[in-house]
Design a protein around this motif. Structure first.
Motif, PDB file in Angstrom:
ATOM      1  N   UNK A   1      18.507 113.483  -7.575  1.00 27.50           N
ATOM      2  CA  UNK A   1      19.494 113.360  -6.502  1.00 27.50           C
ATOM      3  C   UNK A   1      18.780 113.288  -5.146  1.00 27.50           C
ATOM      4  N   UNK A   2      19.090 112.245  -4.378  1.00 36.64           N
ATOM      5  CA  UNK A   2      18.490 112.121  -3.056  1.00 36.64           C
ATOM      6  C   UNK A   2      19.117 113.113  -2.087  1.00 36.64           C
ATOM      7  N   UNK A   3      18.282 113.584  -1.155  1.00 37.85           N
ATOM      8  CA  UNK A   3      18.744 114.551  -0.164  1.00 37.85           C
ATOM      9  C   UNK A   3      18.709 113.916   1.226  1.00 37.85           C
ATOM     10  N   UNK A   4      19.806 114.059   1.955  1.00 39.31           N
ATOM     11  CA  UNK A   4      19.940 113.479   3.292  1.00 39.31           C
ATOM     12  C   UNK A   4      19.992 114.598   4.322  1.00 39.31           C
ATOM     13  N   UNK A   5      19.174 114.470   5.365  1.00 37.56           N
ATOM     14  CA  UNK A   5      19.210 115.401   6.485  1.00 37.56           C
ATOM     15  C   UNK A   5      19.901 114.717   7.666  1.00 37.56           C
ATOM     16  N   UNK A   6      20.957 115.329   8.169  1.00 34.71           N
ATOM     17  CA  UNK A   6      21.659 114.828   9.344  1.00 34.71           C
ATOM     18  C   UNK A   6      21.182 115.621  10.560  1.00 34.71           C
ATOM     19  N   UNK A   7      20.546 114.918  11.500  1.00 35.31           N
ATOM     20  CA  UNK A   7      20.124 115.532  12.763  1.00 35.31           C
ATOM     21  C   UNK A   7      21.189 115.210  13.799  1.00 35.31           C
ATOM     22  N   UNK A   8      21.805 116.231  14.348  1.00 35.06           N
ATOM     23  CA  UNK A   8      22.963 116.047  15.226  1.00 35.06           C
ATOM     24  C   UNK A   8      22.627 116.481  16.654  1.00 35.06           C
ATOM     25  N   UNK A   9      22.805 115.566  17.588  1.00 36.80           N
ATOM     26  CA  UNK A   9      22.609 115.881  19.000  1.00 36.80           C
ATOM     27  C   UNK A   9      23.914 116.463  19.546  1.00 36.80           C
TER      28      UNK A   9
END
Length: 274
Positions: A1-9
């Protein structure tokens, strides 16, 4: 399973709500997701991630470059800023397009980086390294050598070393040339040089440039981040990095379409006279 990191400003009003919507898209397609809204982002947040989605603007992506490069993480951005050269997609990105990007249905594009060696430490930059006099009324003087050969002495406000990706940024504002992003080269552009003869110079990918600080007090800046101060006698080595940064793009993405829409490049000035 791929893992996604969301960087939020978080300075962008709608950034968190957009992140939550995109996390919903990703989770429904079987992706594991994390959201990080801290700044600066802790380097450990990138551990174990396959994809990074930066929600904010180009500066949000630039702030993550060292961490992304160390781990080989691919990135794309949702632009809530002004220009959005790097963060190519807007907040209205559809579920279909988002899933296409994170599932490998688009294209993976590599962008070259610059590497700087200063004080026994190595730094990377996606856009540029800048050496700029930090005083309001000061002039800095640099001696530039390339591959052991004297190139020029440069006196003025400073000097920019830009990648092809960064050629549309500070380099362009300082009168430097546009370089296609797939070109393996980098450009040196003086900032307000105190002579008519100092102009931009493009170096090949094998070139290694050494900058000697002969006078002045300059800030050493990587992608907009001040990383050190340069004084008389300081030396910095600049070269094309062996590493690159991977961007995710939908099929049909056009660098020249972005130049035309964002900068008005190659626009016919006569149309304004009608």
């Amino acid at each position: 399973m791929k893992k996604i990191l969301f960087i939020v400003n978080r300075t962008k009003a709608s950034a968190m709500s957009i992140a939550e919507r995109l996390v919903g898209y990703a989770a429904s397609a079987g992706f594991d997701c994390d959201i990080n809204a801290e700044f600066p982002v802790d380097d450990c947040a990138f551990d174990g991630k396959d994809i990074c989605c930066a929600i904010g603007g180009d500066g949000t992506i630039l702030s993550c470059v060292p961490s992304l490069v160390r781990r080989g993480i691919a990135v794309f951005g949702i632009n809530l800023g002004k220009l959005g050269f790097l963060a190519s997609y807007n907040e209205e990105i559809s579920r279909e397009d988002f899933i296409c990007l994170v599932s490998g249905g688009g294209r993976e594009i590599s962008r070259s980086l610059l590497e700087a060696d200063f004080g026994g430490k190595k730094y990377v930059a996606l856009n540029d390294f800048v050496m700029k006099d930090s005083r309001a009324d000061g002039i800095s003087t640099f001696r530039i050598d390339a591959d052991g050969e004297f190139i020029a002495a440069c006196a003025g406000d400073g000097v920019i070393f830009s990648t092809p990706t960064g050629s549309t940024a500070y380099n362009l504002s300082a009168g430097g040339p546009l370089i296609h992003p797939q070109t393996r080269a980098f450009v040196m552009t003086p900032i307000c040089p105190h002579t008519l003869s100092n102009r931009s110079l493009i170096y090949g990918e094998e070139s290694r440039v050494r900058v000697h600080c002969l006078g002045g007090r300059s800030a050493f800046i990587a992608d907009g981040r001040r990383i050190a101060d340069l004084e008389e006698g300081s030396e910095v080595d600049i070269s094309v990095s062996a590493c690159s940064l991977k961007f995710l793009r939908l099929k049909g993405h056009s660098h020249f379409a972005i130049l035309r829409s964002k900068l008005g490049w190659a626009e016919d000035p006569r149309r304004h006279l009608k």
